[in-house]
Motif scaffolding. Structure first.
Motif, PDB file in Angstrom:
ATOM      1  N   LEU A 277       2.838   3.977   6.647  1.00 25.99           N
ATOM      2  CA  LEU A 277       1.773   3.141   6.277  1.00 25.99           C
ATOM      3  C   LEU A 277       0.667   3.802   6.909  1.00 25.99           C
ATOM      4  O   LEU A 277       0.735   4.247   7.959  1.00 25.99           O
ATOM      5  CB  LEU A 277       1.946   1.520   6.843  1.00 25.99           C
ATOM      6  N   HIS A 278      -0.514   3.958   5.936  1.00 28.57           N
ATOM      7  CA  HIS A 278      -1.429   4.643   6.448  1.00 28.57           C
ATOM      8  C   HIS A 278      -2.664   3.767   6.500  1.00 28.57           C
ATOM      9  O   HIS A 278      -2.650   2.786   6.180  1.00 28.57           O
ATOM     10  CB  HIS A 278      -2.002   5.641   5.324  1.00 28.57           C
ATOM     11  N   GLU A 279      -3.703   4.207   7.479  1.00 26.22           N
ATOM     12  CA  GLU A 279      -4.967   3.668   7.577  1.00 26.22           C
ATOM     13  C   GLU A 279      -5.625   3.257   6.378  1.00 26.22           C
ATOM     14  O   GLU A 279      -6.044   4.084   5.605  1.00 26.22           O
ATOM     15  CB  GLU A 279      -5.966   4.336   8.717  1.00 26.22           C
ATOM     16  N   GLY A 280      -6.108   1.826   6.560  1.00 25.83           N
ATOM     17  CA  GLY A 280      -6.870   1.310   5.102  1.00 25.83           C
ATOM     18  C   GLY A 280      -5.942   0.945   4.122  1.00 25.83           C
ATOM     19  O   GLY A 280      -6.402   0.621   2.879  1.00 25.83           O
ATOM     20  N   GLU A 281      -4.818   1.373   4.152  1.00 28.06           N
ATOM     21  CA  GLU A 281      -3.611   1.172   2.928  1.00 28.06           C
ATOM     22  C   GLU A 281      -3.211  -0.320   2.823  1.00 28.06           C
ATOM     23  O   GLU A 281      -2.757  -0.978   3.959  1.00 28.06           O
ATOM     24  CB  GLU A 281      -2.550   2.044   2.917  1.00 28.06           C
ATOM     25  N   VAL A 282      -2.958  -0.899   1.768  1.00 28.55           N
ATOM     26  CA  VAL A 282      -2.461  -2.067   1.553  1.00 28.55           C
ATOM     27  C   VAL A 282      -1.091  -2.132   0.717  1.00 28.55           C
ATOM     28  O   VAL A 282      -1.273  -1.337  -0.484  1.00 28.55           O
ATOM     29  CB  VAL A 282      -3.345  -3.210   0.800  1.00 28.55           C
ATOM     30  N   VAL A 283       0.231  -2.295   1.448  1.00 29.89           N
ATOM     31  CA  VAL A 283       1.405  -1.859   0.532  1.00 29.89           C
ATOM     32  C   VAL A 283       1.974  -3.588   0.475  1.00 29.89           C
ATOM     33  O   VAL A 283       2.146  -3.948   1.450  1.00 29.89           O
ATOM     34  CB  VAL A 283       2.241  -1.085   1.663  1.00 29.89           C
ATOM     35  N   LEU A 421      -1.943  -3.034  12.638  1.00 31.41           N
ATOM     36  CA  LEU A 421      -0.757  -3.396  11.499  1.00 31.41           C
ATOM     37  C   LEU A 421      -0.886  -4.950  11.164  1.00 31.41           C
ATOM     38  O   LEU A 421      -0.549  -5.543  12.171  1.00 31.41           O
ATOM     39  CB  LEU A 421       0.366  -2.672  11.748  1.00 31.41           C
ATOM     40  N   LEU A 422      -0.893  -5.165  10.153  1.00 25.00           N
ATOM     41  CA  LEU A 422      -1.199  -6.680   9.737  1.00 25.00           C
ATOM     42  C   LEU A 422      -0.032  -7.017   8.713  1.00 25.00           C
ATOM     43  O   LEU A 422       0.355  -6.246   7.707  1.00 25.00           O
ATOM     44  CB  LEU A 422      -2.476  -7.230   9.142  1.00 25.00           C
ATOM     45  N   LEU A 423       1.011  -8.021   9.094  1.00 26.48           N
ATOM     46  CA  LEU A 423       2.095  -8.242   8.394  1.00 26.48           C
ATOM     47  C   LEU A 423       1.860  -9.701   7.687  1.00 26.48           C
ATOM     48  O   LEU A 423       1.708 -10.528   8.265  1.00 26.48           O
ATOM     49  CB  LEU A 423       3.405  -8.251   9.264  1.00 26.48           C
ATOM     50  N   LEU A 424       2.139  -9.636   6.481  1.00 30.23           N
ATOM     51  CA  LEU A 424       1.947 -11.196   5.805  1.00 30.23           C
ATOM     52  C   LEU A 424       3.149 -11.228   4.947  1.00 30.23           C
ATOM     53  O   LEU A 424       3.527 -10.563   3.896  1.00 30.23           O
ATOM     54  CB  LEU A 424       0.596 -10.876   4.831  1.00 30.23           C
ATOM     55  N   ASP A 425       3.844 -12.427   5.239  1.00 32.67           N
ATOM     56  CA  ASP A 425       5.017 -12.954   4.683  1.00 32.67           C
ATOM     57  C   ASP A 425       4.680 -13.994   3.580  1.00 32.67           C
ATOM     58  O   ASP A 425       4.227 -15.126   3.969  1.00 32.67           O
ATOM     59  CB  ASP A 425       6.027 -13.315   5.618  1.00 32.67           C
ATOM     60  N   ALA A 450      -3.364  -1.061   8.557  1.00 32.89           N
ATOM     61  CA  ALA A 450      -2.636  -0.981   7.639  1.00 32.89           C
ATOM     62  C   ALA A 450      -2.186  -2.391   7.402  1.00 32.89           C
ATOM     63  O   ALA A 450      -1.937  -3.138   8.472  1.00 32.89           O
ATOM     64  CB  ALA A 450      -1.345   0.034   7.560  1.00 32.89           C
ATOM     65  N   THR A 451      -1.731  -2.654   6.005  1.00 34.11           N
ATOM     66  CA  THR A 451      -1.442  -4.075   5.772  1.00 34.11           C
ATOM     67  C   THR A 451      -0.191  -4.009   5.063  1.00 34.11           C
ATOM     68  O   THR A 451      -0.155  -3.242   4.105  1.00 34.11           O
ATOM     69  CB  THR A 451      -2.530  -4.757   5.161  1.00 34.11           C
ATOM     70  N   LEU A 452       1.023  -4.908   5.561  1.00 34.10           N
ATOM     71  CA  LEU A 452       2.057  -4.690   4.837  1.00 34.10           C
ATOM     72  C   LEU A 452       2.547  -6.057   4.449  1.00 34.10           C
ATOM     73  O   LEU A 452       2.620  -7.050   5.268  1.00 34.10           O
ATOM     74  CB  LEU A 452       3.389  -4.084   5.578  1.00 34.10           C
ATOM     75  N   ILE A 453       2.618  -6.413   3.082  1.00 33.86           N
ATOM     76  CA  ILE A 453       2.733  -7.695   2.628  1.00 33.86           C
ATOM     77  C   ILE A 453       4.151  -8.016   1.868  1.00 33.86           C
ATOM     78  O   ILE A 453       4.514  -7.072   1.117  1.00 33.86           O
ATOM     79  CB  ILE A 453       1.670  -7.997   1.375  1.00 33.86           C
ATOM     80  N   ALA A 454       4.830  -8.943   2.227  1.00 38.36           N
ATOM     81  CA  ALA A 454       6.085  -9.062   1.327  1.00 38.36           C
ATOM     82  C   ALA A 454       5.533 -10.359   0.388  1.00 38.36           C
ATOM     83  O   ALA A 454       5.173 -11.354   0.837  1.00 38.36           O
ATOM     84  CB  ALA A 454       7.165  -9.769   2.547  1.00 38.36           C
TER      85      ALA A 454
END
Length: 494
Positions: A277-283, A421-425, A450-454
């Motif tokens: 996961l990269h800086e500024g990226e929303v995955v 890193l922000l994780l959002l479920d 970076a933001t990782l969304i489930a």
């Protein structure tokens, strides 16, 4: 004569008018979808119909008779059964699924004092069979996912002899297959003459079951749409403005890698995968229920352990033993069920908007143990302005807010301090279109993390993410198609 007729319904909470002359009619054998932004009055209307709240003014007629229930039990006895979005009251840890299904009967004085375990299982299985659901009867209710809790609530509601069934966001935590099964059940119930009031923001739900869609705004019904439903016009009526382009401008992963997972296995028997996961990226990670979305986020947050592999944060080994370790390292997470994981109970101190935001930061903000109300108030006021939270003020109870505004408060908690890193479920569960766009705008405005969304909804993934990955059997698969286009995600139309 309609089965249900609501005329000029009003209800205020202090200076806030939740209902301002709402009108509503539903015929037998009709499915009416009720749409509206968070705060439009939907929940208040449902609470009045289900006997949770009294109305200030107006009348309700049910099958031609005045109807003013003083409790959910009284409403259910009259034939109005409600399945609420929150399933906290459906069961409790220590009860089996069979026990939870029969809780209403246990409370009925007509039920025999002595009930055999075999009899409970038979009755519970009959309820599941009638609903078309398959659940292990002996499993502890406290171990269930939000989706399985929803299935228990719906099955229990369907077992009542209802004339009107009210469903509040029933598919918010269901997989596609479970949603389709529910749709089939509702269509069969409609053929039997049951009237259904269905609260939802999802166009797929409207397309599947709605005979009519009613749109609420400002405490009133401001639009009625019959089949074939014009979804764009309905949403524009709901939010009070023209739709803007939903897809964000995709950003490339040109920034430095913030977080990496190498040779990862989430379970002993599952294959390995890598993630960067990269800086500024929303995955966004999407997949069916049980595919491993939540477990992936929980492993990153230190809730569960990896079976194999290594994690790196800003190039350094990252091995959190618990969420406190993760937070200290700069990793934040909003879990799937905000009612159980992120909000203090309504009866406890600290249930205000300001306290909700400050809770995980207390040690940092007040190292000597003395709370400073001005700091909490300032952070809450900034959150209200930044995310457009509709609240009476920074010290309003978070439980007085609508679902979308509660979720904004949870997001604001992690906006109050820097994170890497922000994780959002499932961040958009029970959140309307307008609130969802406010949350997306806030998420995408941050380029320092970076933001990782489930999410189980590919449409939501497409709306928020620069990249979309699919998880299947606890293994991440690379996305197909470019982020700036309209990717097909392993057979799931985004």
């Amino acid at each position: 004569m309609p089965l249900l007729h609501v005329d000029n319904m009003t209800r205020s909470f202090g200076s806030t008018q939740a209902l301002a002359g709402a009108h509503l009619s539903i015929e037998r054998g009709e499915i009416v979808v009720l749409m509206g932004a968070n705060g439009a009055g939907k929940s208040t209307l449902v609470k009045i119909l289900s006997g949770v709240l009294p109305a200030d003014g107006g009348t309700i007629h049910l099958d031609g008779h005045l109807f003013s229930p003083r409790s959910p039990a009284e409403a259910a006895k009259a034939g109005v059964v409600t399945v609420h979005q929150s399933t906290d009251l459906v069961g409790a840890a220590g009860l089996s699924i069979a026990d939870a299904l029969l809780l209403n009967r246990f409370a009925d004085r007509s039920t025999p004092f002595f009930v055999s375990r075999a009899g409970i299982r038979r009755a519970a299985q009959a309820m599941l069979d009638a609903a078309g659901f398959s659940l292990p009867l002996d499993r502890d209710f406290g171990e269930l996912t939000s989706a399985d809790r929803q299935l228990v609530a719906i099955a229990r509601a369907l077992a009542n002899r209802a004339d009107l069934l009210i469903l509040d966001e029933p598919t918010a935590s269901l997989s596609g297959a479970e949603s389709r099964r529910l749709f089939d059940i509702l269509l069969r119930l409609r053929k039997r003459g049951l009237a259904i009031l269905y609260i939802s923001h999802r166009t797929a739900d409207l397309e599947a079951v709605a005979d009519r869609a009613l749109v609420m705004r400002g405490g009133r019904v401001v639009g009625t749409f019959s089949r074939p439903i014009d979804f764009s016009s309905a949403i524009e009526t709901m939010i009070g403005r023209k739709l803007e382009a939903a897809r964000p401008d995709a950003r490339s992963a040109a920034g430095p890698a913030i977080f990496e997972m190498r040779d990862i296995s989430l379970l002993p028997a599952s294959a390995s995968f890598d993630l960067s996961l990269h800086e500024g990226e929303v995955v966004a990670v999407t997949g069916v229920l049980g595919a491993g979305k939540s477990r992936l986020l929980q492993a990153i947050y230190g809730v569960t352990a990896l079976s194999r592999g290594a994690m790196f944060l800003d190039g350094r080994p990252y091995q959190p033993k618990n969420p406190a370790d993760a937070i200290a390292a700069g990793v934040a997470m909003a879990a799937e069920d905000r009612h159980r994981s992120s909000l203090m109970p309504a009866a406890w101190p600290g249930n205000s908007l300001s306290a909700t935001i400050s809770l995980p930061h207390l040690a940092k903000w007040y190292p000597r143990g003395f709370l400073v109300g001005s700091r909490e108030r300032r952070e809450a006021e900034q959150a209200i302005a930044r995310l457009g939270i509709k609240a009476a003020g920074p010290f309003a109870s978070v439980w007085s807010l609508s679902g979308g505004n509660q979720q904004k408060a949870v997001i604001a908690r992690w906006e109050a301090e820097p994170s890497r890193l922000l994780l959002l479920d499932e961040p958009f569960q029970g959140v309307d279109v307008g609130a969802r766009r406010d949350i997306i705008r806030t998420i995408r405005s941050r380029t320092d993390r970076a933001t990782l969304i489930a999410t189980s909804d590919p449409e939501e993934a497409y709306e928020v993410a620069d990249r979309i990955l699919v998880i299947d059997h606890h293994v991440l698969r690379p996305a197909i198609g470019g982020a700036a286009g309209h990717p097909e995600i392993h057979g799931i139309s985004a």
